[in-house]
Design an enzyme around this catalytic site. Structure first.
Site, PDB file in Angstrom:
ATOM      1  N   LYS A 266     -31.444 -13.272  20.097  1.00  0.00           N
ATOM      2  CA  LYS A 266     -30.674 -14.498  19.862  1.00  0.00           C
ATOM      3  C   LYS A 266     -30.046 -15.002  21.158  1.00  0.00           C
ATOM      4  O   LYS A 266     -30.166 -16.189  21.504  1.00  0.00           O
ATOM      5  CB  LYS A 266     -29.587 -14.259  18.813  1.00  0.00           C
TER       6      LYS A 266
ATOM      7  N   ASP B 242     -28.883 -17.683  14.388  1.00  0.00           N
ATOM      8  CA  ASP B 242     -27.621 -17.002  14.098  1.00  0.00           C
ATOM      9  C   ASP B 242     -27.381 -17.058  12.594  1.00  0.00           C
ATOM     10  O   ASP B 242     -28.263 -17.443  11.819  1.00  0.00           O
ATOM     11  CB  ASP B 242     -26.475 -17.639  14.881  1.00  0.00           C
TER      12      ASP B 242
END
Length: 210
Positions: free
Chosen positions: A120, A138
């Site tokens: 991420k 996320d």
């Protein structure tokens, strides 16, 4: 969700917010990297509260190493998991200085080799520092994508791979930001703001709240 509907959704996002960006406050790639590491399991708002003073003291890998781990912990002690994050930030600063001439590396492999940097965070850096059309999934994107019908999956990677396939290429660069902001301020977890949602006529969420 069919391709035409997806295109309409992202065209709407673009019209409403042509130049989206992160809520994290930063002035350089290194500051963004540190802020992104700090934001893991923490809110951008909580990171922004402490980052200004931290970056005034240490806004480069060299200055971060000079600051030292103990002082870094003192700056970030209000952030969750701050002790482990401090260790990672010191380690990644050392690696940047000694392996990358203090520059942020531009490949996923090199980024994910940095302590505290997962897929991420690497996607955030690739997107914002190097203009790569990637999506950092996320909690907001994971929720929103499935709720509105863009993608389905049990893992962030599964959602990311689907989004990369279905989102039109001309919208991919900013798709991450549009979806994050939509999830943070409109399509919130407990009670989404459906009446004021700009894409509610295309959303496939069966439990819309009006």
């Amino acid at each position: 969700m069919d391709a035409q509907t997806i295109r309409k959704i992202f065209a709407c996002f673009k019209k409403n917010n042509p130049h989206p960006t992160t809520d994290l406050v930063y002035n350089s790639p290194f500051e963004l990297l540190v802020a992104a590491v700090l934001s893991a399991r923490a809110t951008d708002k909580s990171v922004n509260k402490i980052s200004g003073k931290l970056f005034s003291a240490a806004n480069t890998p060299e200055k971060m190493l000079h600051l030292g781990e103990a002082n870094l912990k003192d700056h970030i002690k209000t952030i969750g998991l701050y002790q482990n994050k401090a260790k990672n930030i010191m380690k990644l600063s050392y690696i940047l200085v000694h392996q990358h001439r203090s520059k942020i590396p531009s490949t996923r492999e090199e980024l994910e080799a940095l302590p505290g940097v997962g897929r991420k965070t690497s996607n955030v850096l690739l997107n914002m520092c190097f203009q790569k059309p990637v999506i950092a999934v996320d909690t907001h994107i994971f929720r929103v994508s499935q709720r509105i019908g863009l993608a389905k999956g049990k893992t962030p990677l599964a959602i990311e791979e689907q989004l990369m396939k279905v989102i039109p290429s001309e919208y991919l660069l900013n798709a991450h930001h549009w979806l994050v902001l939509h999830g943070r301020y409109t399509c919130i977890a407990r009670k989404p703001h459906c009446p004021t949602c700009i894409i509610n006529k295309w959303c496939e969420f069966p439990d819309k709240i009006f």
